[in-house]
Design a protein around this motif. Structure first.
Motif, short mmCIF file in Angstrom:
data_model
loop_
_atom_site.label_atom_id
_atom_site.label_comp_id
_atom_site.label_asym_id
_atom_site.label_seq_id
_atom_site.Cartn_x
_atom_site.Cartn_y
_atom_site.Cartn_z
N GLY A 175 0.79 -1.23 0.00
CA GLY A 175 0.00 0.00 0.00
C GLY A 175 0.82 1.28 0.00
N LYS A 176 2.13 1.16 0.17
CA LYS A 176 2.99 2.34 0.13
C LYS A 176 3.20 2.80 -1.31
CE LYS A 176 3.89 2.47 4.58
NZ LYS A 176 3.45 3.60 5.44
N LYS A 177 3.63 4.04 -1.44
CA LYS A 177 3.91 4.60 -2.76
C LYS A 177 5.39 4.94 -2.88
CE LYS A 177 -0.61 6.88 -3.29
NZ LYS A 177 -1.27 8.20 -3.50
N ILE A 178 6.02 4.45 -3.94
CA ILE A 178 7.41 4.79 -4.24
C ILE A 178 7.46 5.38 -5.65
CG2 ILE A 178 9.75 3.92 -4.61
CD1 ILE A 178 9.21 1.77 -2.56
N ASP A 231 5.45 7.93 -0.54
CA ASP A 231 6.11 7.76 0.74
C ASP A 231 7.62 7.91 0.60
OD1 ASP A 231 3.86 6.75 2.66
OD2 ASP A 231 3.57 5.65 0.78
N TYR A 232 8.13 7.53 -0.58
CA TYR A 232 9.56 7.66 -0.84
C TYR A 232 9.77 8.04 -2.30
CZ TYR A 232 10.07 5.11 3.55
OH TYR A 232 9.99 4.73 4.87
N LYS A 258 13.05 11.67 2.89
CA LYS A 258 12.30 10.62 2.20
C LYS A 258 12.84 10.37 0.80
CE LYS A 258 8.92 9.78 5.23
NZ LYS A 258 8.61 8.43 5.75
N MET A 259 13.92 11.07 0.46
CA MET A 259 14.54 10.94 -0.85
C MET A 259 15.79 10.07 -0.76
SD MET A 259 14.32 14.78 -2.45
CE MET A 259 15.16 14.29 -3.97
#
Length: 444
Positions: A175-178, A231-232, A258-259
């Motif tokens: 469910g995270k976004k990269i 998220d990242y 977050k980068m």
């Protein structure tokens, strides 16, 4: 006038300023020739110059120490501007000079793709340390390619592992976004297959955001980042693209902590101009980071720069990309040293003999320490099947003034990477009508 010109030229050689030109003008058959594809001009020069300086300085150091078992090194630079066509021109121009090229290091994934087609016929190895074709780690198909110390699939895998650890485990990535902000070139596209594989396995959402060369225009890209709120962000940039990305992140309010940049987006030129605005930005380290206190750094300073024999400014010695060039040259030299153990110490190695050396590298910690690379690099061991030799990396973080390591050693997951490498290498072998090497060929 002629006498004055002669005196000036002699002074240049004596001071080391003319060492590059003189070293090649006086090249003899007893010298091992290392062509250097560089880019000291153009959009990528801020990153290309320190690499080139470290690369050449290591050759100068080896010569000052007596060469490789007495064999001195000659070298010649050729400016590519990071352009594939110019890289191929440089290759063709230098491959037969001074008795023949020992090895080429393209310093460009695009140039690597082009030279991969040429190297087998010319019998000249390619070292692509930390870049190039990820599947070329498979030496059973790519006999002449050596992505020593790591590939982009290793880099992408390590980044996924690292952020998963921060989240509490790989299962927490669901469910995270990269978002991958990448240079729209063969280089930038390399990690996509690995990230897609990991996204399928762990359920995170991957968005792909290409940036056109040279990367100075990214406002639309970061508008998407602001809208999607990943998220990242993984940054696969080079040159001015990197500092531009960090500045755009600052302008849009995206947290720099977050980068995460690849190892070509984690050097001083990428963050110095941003200063505190880059504070918290992370990047991979291709084993080494900035190494001002390493033994090899101090040796370079005392042997070359303290005597005005260095290639570039003394202040950059020990910085990230200078160390990258230095390490790349060390690998080139040690492959020849290894080849001499089989084909004759004190002899000039052909490209084919040097290739055997790169395929049989055995740089254990004791050897690395003796070379001055203690704490800088981990052991590297290659074979017929494994042309990469090591898959370790670390994270370092910019504190506003310098890079600091902020993670333990991380290793690419072979259970994920190895099947991908074999499948891609098999596909390449079918396309090019190649057969996998036999055990007999591996001994040749």
């Amino acid at each position: 006038m002629k006498l004055r010109q002669f005196a000036t030229a002699a002074a240049l050689v004596a001071s080391g300023v003319g060492a590059l030109v003189a070293g090649n003008a006086l090249a003899q058959s007893k010298e091992q020739f290392f062509p250097a594809l560089v880019y000291r001009t153009g959009a990528y020069a801020p990153n290309g110059v320190p690499f080139a300086n470290g690369y050449i300085d290591y050759f100068k150091l080896i010569n000052a120490q007596g060469g490789i078992n007495g064999v001195k090194l000659s070298y010649e630079e050729c400016e590519t501007g990071y352009a594939t066509d110019r890289g191929v021109e440089c290759y063709e121009r230098l491959k037969g000079k001074n008795g023949g090229a020992t090895v080429f290091q393209p310093l460009s994934t695009g140039i690597t793709f082009a030279l991969t087609e040429k190297a087998p016929g010319d019998k000249i190895p390619l070292i692509t340390a930390g870049y190039g074709r990820s599947e070329s780690a498979d030496g059973n198909v790519f006999k002449w390619n050596f992505p020593l110390t790591g590939t982009y699939w290793v880099a992408a895998d390590v980044l996924v592992q690292h952020v998963a650890k921060k989240e509490g485990g790989l299962d927490k990535l669901k469910g995270k976004k990269i978002a991958l902000v990448y240079h729209d070139s063969p280089y930038g596209k390399e990690p996509i297959a690995l990230l897609q594989e990991r996204a399928r396995a762990h359920g995170f959402e991957l968005s792909l955001l290409p940036v056109a060369h040279p990367g100075v225009e990214q406002k639309a890209t970061w508008l998407q980042v602001r809208q999607n709120k990943p998220d990242y962000v993984f940054l696969w940039g080079w040159g001015v693209m990197n500092s531009t990305a960090v500045k755009e992140a600052q302008a849009t309010g995206y947290p720099r902590e977050k980068m995460y940049g690849v190892w070509w987006a984690g050097a001083e030129p990428d963050v110095k101009d941003v200063g505190d605005g880059a504070k918290g930005y992370n990047a991979l380290a291709l084993q080494h980071g900035a190494e001002p206190n390493a033994k090899i750094t101090k040796t370079i300073l005392s042997t070359l720069h303290d005597k005005n024999l260095g290639t570039g400014p003394k202040a950059e010695v020990g910085e990230v990309l200078y160390m990258r060039g230095l390490s790349a040259a060390m690998l080139a030299v040690e492959g020849v040293r290894r080849a001499q153990e089989r084909f004759g110490k004190g002899k000039v190695m052909t490209g084919e003999q040097a290739r055997w050396g790169y395929e049989n590298l055995s740089l254990d910690q004791k050897k690395l320490d003796a070379l001055g690379f203690a704490g800088v690099m981990r052991p590297i061991s290659t074979s017929c099947a494994d042309h990469m030799g090591a898959s370790w990396a670390r994270i370092h973080t910019w504190d506003g003034k310098k890079w600091n390591f902020t993670s333990d050693w991380l290793q690419g997951d072979e259970q994920i990477i190895r099947p991908m490498v074999k499948a891609a290498a098999d596909k390449y072998s079918v396309e090019k009508k190649l057969t996998r090497r036999t055990p007999e060929d591996c001994q040749s």
